[in-house]
Write a protein that holds these residues in place. Structure first.
Motif, PDB file in Angstrom:
ATOM      1  N   TYR A   1      36.582  52.885  22.582  1.00 49.95           N
ATOM      2  CA  TYR A   1      36.023  51.968  23.579  1.00 49.95           C
ATOM      3  C   TYR A   1      34.507  52.122  23.581  1.00 49.95           C
ATOM      4  CZ  TYR A   1      40.465  50.650  25.690  1.00 49.95           C
ATOM      5  OH  TYR A   1      41.710  50.128  25.904  1.00 49.95           O
ATOM      6  N   PHE A   2      33.831  50.990  23.551  1.00 44.73           N
ATOM      7  CA  PHE A   2      32.370  50.992  23.565  1.00 44.73           C
ATOM      8  C   PHE A   2      31.917  50.124  24.726  1.00 44.73           C
ATOM      9  CE2 PHE A   2      28.061  50.037  22.211  1.00 44.73           C
ATOM     10  CZ  PHE A   2      27.655  51.185  21.539  1.00 44.73           C
ATOM     11  N   LEU A   3      31.370  50.771  25.761  1.00 41.88           N
ATOM     12  CA  LEU A   3      30.907  50.090  26.964  1.00 41.88           C
ATOM     13  C   LEU A   3      29.386  49.993  26.892  1.00 41.88           C
ATOM     14  CD1 LEU A   3      33.741  51.266  27.646  1.00 41.88           C
ATOM     15  CD2 LEU A   3      32.916  51.671  29.965  1.00 41.88           C
ATOM     16  N   THR A   4      28.860  48.790  27.038  1.00 44.10           N
ATOM     17  CA  THR A   4      27.424  48.619  26.870  1.00 44.10           C
ATOM     18  C   THR A   4      26.888  47.601  27.864  1.00 44.10           C
ATOM     19  OG1 THR A   4      25.678  48.066  25.264  1.00 44.10           O
ATOM     20  CG2 THR A   4      27.750  46.860  25.080  1.00 44.10           C
ATOM     21  N   THR A   5      25.619  47.755  28.224  1.00 44.79           N
ATOM     22  CA  THR A   5      24.979  46.842  29.170  1.00 44.79           C
ATOM     23  C   THR A   5      23.816  46.134  28.490  1.00 44.79           C
ATOM     24  OG1 THR A   5      23.388  48.476  30.002  1.00 44.79           O
ATOM     25  CG2 THR A   5      25.560  48.416  31.065  1.00 44.79           C
ATOM     26  N   GLU A   6      23.524  44.937  28.980  1.00 44.64           N
ATOM     27  CA  GLU A   6      22.375  44.187  28.462  1.00 44.64           C
ATOM     28  C   GLU A   6      21.877  43.232  29.539  1.00 44.64           C
ATOM     29  OE1 GLU A   6      19.326  43.267  26.960  1.00 44.64           O
ATOM     30  OE2 GLU A   6      20.499  44.459  25.523  1.00 44.64           O
ATOM     31  N   LYS A   7      20.654  43.463  29.993  1.00 43.58           N
ATOM     32  CA  LYS A   7      20.067  42.613  31.030  1.00 43.58           C
ATOM     33  C   LYS A   7      19.595  41.287  30.465  1.00 43.58           C
ATOM     34  CE  LYS A   7      16.704  42.754  34.826  1.00 43.58           C
ATOM     35  NZ  LYS A   7      15.673  43.589  35.506  1.00 43.58           N
ATOM     36  N   PHE A   8      19.037  41.325  29.252  1.00 44.75           N
ATOM     37  CA  PHE A   8      18.510  40.117  28.621  1.00 44.75           C
ATOM     38  C   PHE A   8      19.209  39.912  27.269  1.00 44.75           C
ATOM     39  CE2 PHE A   8      14.885  41.915  31.084  1.00 44.75           C
ATOM     40  CZ  PHE A   8      14.791  40.903  32.045  1.00 44.75           C
ATOM     41  N   PRO A   9      20.380  39.299  27.268  1.00 42.41           N
ATOM     42  CA  PRO A   9      21.115  39.150  26.008  1.00 42.41           C
ATOM     43  C   PRO A   9      20.388  38.251  25.021  1.00 42.41           C
ATOM     44  CG  PRO A   9      22.128  37.829  27.746  1.00 42.41           C
ATOM     45  CD  PRO A   9      21.083  38.682  28.408  1.00 42.41           C
ATOM     46  N   LEU A  10      20.494  38.612  23.778  1.00 40.60           N
ATOM     47  CA  LEU A  10      19.919  37.797  22.714  1.00 40.60           C
ATOM     48  C   LEU A  10      20.787  36.564  22.468  1.00 40.60           C
ATOM     49  CD1 LEU A  10      18.968  40.567  20.152  1.00 40.60           C
ATOM     50  CD2 LEU A  10      17.374  38.858  21.031  1.00 40.60           C
ATOM     51  N   PRO A  11      20.173  35.421  22.204  1.00 42.89           N
ATOM     52  CA  PRO A  11      20.965  34.273  21.745  1.00 42.89           C
ATOM     53  C   PRO A  11      21.673  34.613  20.436  1.00 42.89           C
ATOM     54  CG  PRO A  11      18.742  33.583  22.371  1.00 42.89           C
ATOM     55  CD  PRO A  11      18.743  35.085  22.342  1.00 42.89           C
ATOM     56  N   LYS A  12      22.789  33.962  20.210  1.00 36.27           N
ATOM     57  CA  LYS A  12      23.599  34.267  19.027  1.00 36.27           C
ATOM     58  C   LYS A  12      22.809  34.098  17.732  1.00 36.27           C
ATOM     59  CE  LYS A  12      27.987  32.971  16.849  1.00 36.27           C
ATOM     60  NZ  LYS A  12      29.206  32.127  16.991  1.00 36.27           N
ATOM     61  N   LYS A  13      21.965  33.077  17.666  1.00 32.31           N
ATOM     62  CA  LYS A  13      21.207  32.832  16.427  1.00 32.31           C
ATOM     63  C   LYS A  13      20.248  33.985  16.134  1.00 32.31           C
ATOM     64  CE  LYS A  13      17.647  29.977  18.707  1.00 32.31           C
ATOM     65  NZ  LYS A  13      16.596  31.006  18.601  1.00 32.31           N
ATOM     66  N   ASP A  14      19.669  34.588  17.181  1.00 32.89           N
ATOM     67  CA  ASP A  14      18.768  35.725  16.973  1.00 32.89           C
ATOM     68  C   ASP A  14      19.551  36.970  16.566  1.00 32.89           C
ATOM     69  OD1 ASP A  14      16.520  34.246  17.558  1.00 32.89           O
ATOM     70  OD2 ASP A  14      16.531  34.736  19.688  1.00 32.89           O
ATOM     71  N   ILE A  15      20.757  37.138  17.129  1.00 33.83           N
ATOM     72  CA  ILE A  15      21.623  38.240  16.704  1.00 33.83           C
ATOM     73  C   ILE A  15      21.909  38.121  15.207  1.00 33.83           C
ATOM     74  CG2 ILE A  15      23.995  39.101  16.841  1.00 33.83           C
ATOM     75  CD1 ILE A  15      22.923  40.038  19.295  1.00 33.83           C
ATOM     76  N   GLU A  16      22.275  36.918  14.791  1.00 37.39           N
ATOM     77  CA  GLU A  16      22.621  36.698  13.384  1.00 37.39           C
ATOM     78  C   GLU A  16      21.424  36.972  12.477  1.00 37.39           C
ATOM     79  OE1 GLU A  16      26.129  33.305  13.817  1.00 37.39           O
ATOM     80  OE2 GLU A  16      24.013  32.689  13.800  1.00 37.39           O
ATOM     81  N   GLN A  17      20.245  36.503  12.891  1.00 32.74           N
ATOM     82  CA  GLN A  17      19.063  36.728  12.062  1.00 32.74           C
ATOM     83  C   GLN A  17      18.716  38.209  11.997  1.00 32.74           C
ATOM     84  OE1 GLN A  17      15.649  34.312  13.047  1.00 32.74           O
ATOM     85  NE2 GLN A  17      14.246  35.515  11.776  1.00 32.74           N
ATOM     86  N   ALA A  18      18.777  38.894  13.134  1.00 32.97           N
ATOM     87  CA  ALA A  18      18.424  40.314  13.166  1.00 32.97           C
ATOM     88  C   ALA A  18      19.366  41.139  12.292  1.00 32.97           C
ATOM     89  CB  ALA A  18      18.453  40.823  14.603  1.00 32.97           C
ATOM     90  N   LEU A  19      20.663  40.824  12.348  1.00 33.68           N
ATOM     91  CA  LEU A  19      21.649  41.625  11.626  1.00 33.68           C
ATOM     92  C   LEU A  19      21.803  41.218  10.171  1.00 33.68           C
ATOM     93  CD1 LEU A  19      24.380  41.868  14.425  1.00 33.68           C
ATOM     94  CD2 LEU A  19      22.708  43.610  13.746  1.00 33.68           C
ATOM     95  N   SER A  20      21.160  40.121   9.781  1.00 33.24           N
ATOM     96  CA  SER A  20      21.236  39.707   8.377  1.00 33.24           C
ATOM     97  C   SER A  20      20.552  40.714   7.459  1.00 33.24           C
ATOM     98  CB  SER A  20      20.606  38.319   8.201  1.00 33.24           C
ATOM     99  OG  SER A  20      19.212  38.353   8.484  1.00 33.24           O
ATOM    100  N   SER A  21      19.748  41.601   8.035  1.00 26.68           N
ATOM    101  CA  SER A  21      19.059  42.627   7.241  1.00 26.68           C
ATOM    102  C   SER A  21      19.989  43.757   6.812  1.00 26.68           C
ATOM    103  CB  SER A  21      17.896  43.225   8.051  1.00 26.68           C
ATOM    104  OG  SER A  21      16.967  42.229   8.423  1.00 26.68           O
ATOM    105  N   PHE A  22      21.251  43.728   7.260  1.00 27.84           N
ATOM    106  CA  PHE A  22      22.164  44.841   6.992  1.00 27.84           C
ATOM    107  C   PHE A  22      23.425  44.339   6.295  1.00 27.84           C
ATOM    108  CE2 PHE A  22      19.865  45.660  10.993  1.00 27.84           C
ATOM    109  CZ  PHE A  22      19.069  46.721  10.573  1.00 27.84           C
ATOM    110  N   PRO A  23      23.323  43.994   5.020  1.00 23.52           N
ATOM    111  CA  PRO A  23      24.483  43.439   4.306  1.00 23.52           C
ATOM    112  C   PRO A  23      25.669  44.389   4.243  1.00 23.52           C
ATOM    113  CG  PRO A  23      22.671  43.947   2.787  1.00 23.52           C
ATOM    114  CD  PRO A  23      22.117  44.050   4.170  1.00 23.52           C
TER     115      PRO A  23
END
Length: 708
Positions: free
Chosen positions: A93-115
């Protein structure tokens, strides 16, 4: 309910940078290596997993960001499980908080660096939720991992996490932006809640070695160790929690910098860990893989409980009173699927919104499993070619009062537009496939489902685990507790008896006649739904139309049109007067068209009794004789706080009931709440929402009013 999304830009290294905090989300050198060094190695996870003897391991994180930490640890846990298939540790189980969530498109761009994390990134982005405050429970079954993504301020969220008295969390990832950039997060409130939620021996890892963090953690009972930091950071902090430490004489350094240090740790923990009396959900021994659970019921509530239990490795016997499943309110051929939202973020609306989003993901998983199974092939030869359609739901603005209410809902800007938005008459007509002179609200993820088919699909999924036994023609009569801490005897009208470590009653309207529900104010409501043969003009209907009633697109040549609401009526024979009432309701709502007046009805209809509650919310949790228990809580009438009265007594009987006409929306998440509590796992709702569906809430309200 709508959070502010993070505003980011990407630097020359392709690393996302938060505009508001002027800080990177992960190291420019290597985000994966940073996570490995600070959080995986900082918490000694591989060694701890190897020596772990419990079925679950729970990590909590302060700052989800791009999700990189989660993806790395999920990947590591998956590798651990593959290398150790017989290990007692089964689930992360991974419980996490985020006050300012990233838009999905920014998540995808950020994580594209980790093939190397491509599969994990794809799994996350497929279910990444819309911006809605509260808990989003996301299951990653291929990785034996559950993510609870809590959107909101960490200081408001952590106090809402329901925790066993001996703690909930096994390891902390103290992430988030640096204390110098984000001082609002690194406060005494955070450290106090960490103490409340930590078990004895809970570890932490953090990239920072700032003094405010070191002193704050030490002041609530964490031992502190410095380790070499990652990359350009010289130092980082790790350590573990000592639940029994009693810091009655805080150091001068702590006293100067921490308000916590003015109290002993023993006092702090005693205050923080007081459960909320009868609302406490972890007051029985947790079920486990050797437990035997009996579930009684034939509908959606029973089915979802069975699947939630069997997926966790718990053996279940499902008993129901007929030859087949879904004979009660879950037996209607079609049902509309959408949340009932208000213009304010009320408890009722928040329950509906989160239940709906969870249910949509849940049903997507069920239908995908069906398509991959032999069931799909057998259905190709069946008369029914479609059993669900997420075609959207339109709520018509059919009079001035409704228009005012809908305008307020949109203007208050409480809900994300991906969930519900305003549409004009042209858009509405295009979506519906009918010319309709109305504006309205559109819920794009809604639609309709066939409840009987859905119930059977869910039960089939539970059966596929090899842990479900079906017992038809078992009419429940009563249950008897055999000993103080022993089994429950389940007695059926045939005289048969089954013994269970735990009994879950999901009887629907049948609960009205059961002594097991003594002290609960149940509200049975009869409802009749018409089955109109498809014809012009409704043959072209492409979405669910809602007003005071609803009309669905065709399934097997018929449209569902309903529904009546007759209180305290258990008769389920169709009635001509209710047919006329349904037709009249639709004719009044569609008064600016001649759609209803053109319809031919061949008198096909079905009636069933739904079970509701006085406050219209589900009833989920332990069953007791609440009338008999009420005097134990008399002090609530004189202002005694809930956390100063006792919890409910131990018991082996629970219920998932009172879903009313919203069972398609609420059943999956309510089953998850119930089963998570029975296994003492993290709970996927804020405490105020948990209390709003607790079985004890009616007793508590009566006690507070002094109605003994």
């Amino acid at each position: 309910m709508k959070p502010k999304h993070a505003q980011v830009h990407f630097n020359e290294n392709g690393t996302p940078v938060a505009d508001h905090f002027d800080d990177v989300y992960f190291s420019n050198d290597s985000g994966i290596d940073e996570t490995q060094h600070v959080f995986i190695e900082g918490n000694d996870l591989h060694q701890r997993w190897t020596s772990w003897n419990k079925p679950n391991f729970i990590i909590a994180e302060t700052g989800f960001g791009t999700g990189l930490n989660f993806l790395v640890v999920m990947s590591e846990f998956n590798a651990f499980r593959q290398a150790n298939p017989q290990h007692p540790l089964k689930h992360l189980y991974f419980l996490t908080t985020e006050k300012f969530p990233l838009p999905k498109k920014d998540i995808e761009q950020a994580l594209s660096s980790f093939p190397s994390l491509g599969a994990q990134v794809s799994a996350l982005t497929k279910v990444y939720p819309m911006g809605l405050d509260g808990c989003h429970r996301l299951h990653f079954e291929d990785y034996a991992t559950t993510l609870d993504l809590w959107i909101g301020d960490v200081h408001q969220l952590l106090p809402q996490w329901h925790s066993p008295e001996d703690g909930l969390v096994d390891a902390w990832f103290l992430d988030g932006f640096a204390p110098s950039k984000n001082p609002d997060m690194w406060t005494d409130t955070l450290f106090s809640q960490m103490a409340r939620l930590s078990k004895d021996g809970t570890s932490f890892g953090t990239f920072t070695a700032a003094g405010i963090v070191k002193r704050g953690l030490a002041s609530v009972g964490f031992t502190i160790k410095k380790r070499p930091g990652f990359g350009r950071k010289r130092d980082m902090l790790t350590g573990s929690f000592n639940a029994n430490v009693n810091n009655d004489t805080p150091t001068t350094e702590m006293s100067e910098h921490s308000s916590i240090a003015s109290e002993s740790l023993k006092t702090i923990k005693s205050k923080l860990r007081k459960p909320e009396g009868p609302y406490y959900r972890y007051n029985t021994a947790p079920l486990c893989s050797s437990s035997n659970v009996v579930v009684v019921g034939s509908g959606l509530a029973a089915a979802t409980v069975c699947l939630a239990l069997t997926k966790r490795g718990v053996s279940v016997t499902l008993c129901f009173d007929g030859d087949t499943l879904a004979q009660g309110a879950s037996g209607n051929p079609q049902g509309g699927f959408y949340p009932q939202l208000h213009s304010e973020a009320s408890i009722a609306s928040r329950l509906q919104a989160h239940s709906f989003l969870y249910a949509k993901r849940y049903y997507d998983g069920i239908f995908a499993a069906v398509e991959d199974s032999d069931t799909a092939a057998s259905r190709k030869d069946a008369s029914s070619s479609n059993t669900h359609d997420f075609c959207g739901v339109v709520q018509l603005s059919f009079n001035d009062k409704v228009e005012t209410r809908q305008t307020k809902l949109i203007n208050n800007d409480v809900w994300p537009p991906e969930l519900i938005r305003h549409i004009n008459s042209k858009e509405l007509s295009d979506i519906a496939g009918l010319t309709l002179p109305y504006e309205g609200l559109y819920i794009p993820s809604g639609g309709w489902l066939s409840p009987p088919t859905l119930v059977n699909d869910i039960v089939d999924s539970a059966s596929a685990t090899g842990l479900l036994t079906l017992k038809p023609n078992h009419i429940f009569e009563r249950c008897n507790k055999t000993s103080e801490a022993g089994e429950t005897e389940v007695v059926f009208k045939s005289g048969k008896r089954i013994y269970a470590d735990h009994l879950v009653l999901a009887l629907g309207a049948g609960a009205v006649h059961s002594e097991a529900f003594e002290g609960l104010p149940l509200r049975p409501v009869r409802g009749q739904v018409e089955a109109i043969p498809t014809q012009s003009p409704i043959a072209s209907l492409k979405t669910v139309l809602c007003h005071k009633g609803y009309m669905t697109p065709a399934m097997d040549g018929r449209h569902a049109l309903g529904s009546t609401y007759v209180k305290d009526d258990l008769n389920v024979e169709p009635r001509e007067e209710e047919t006329q009432q349904n037709l009249s309701t639709h004719e009044q709502a569609l008064a600016h068209t001649d759609i209803v007046s053109q319809l031919n009805h061949d008198n096909a209809a079905r009636a069933a009794t739904r079970l509701g509650s006085p406050d219209h919310q589900p009833v989920v949790g332990a069953l007791h004789n609440f009338t008999a228990l009420k005097p134990d809580y008399a002090d609530l009438a004189i202002g005694k706080p809930l956390n100063q009265v006792k919890t409910l007594p131990n018991g082996n009987v629970s219920t998932l009931s009172c879903l009313g006409s919203r069972g398609l929306t609420t059943a999956p998440l309510m089953a998850e709440v119930l089963v998570s509590s029975l296994l003492q796992e993290p709970l996927p709702l804020n405490n105020d929402l948990l209390n709003a569906v607790n079985t004890s809430r009616f007793m508590v309200r009566e006690a507070i009013r002094g109605n003994m």
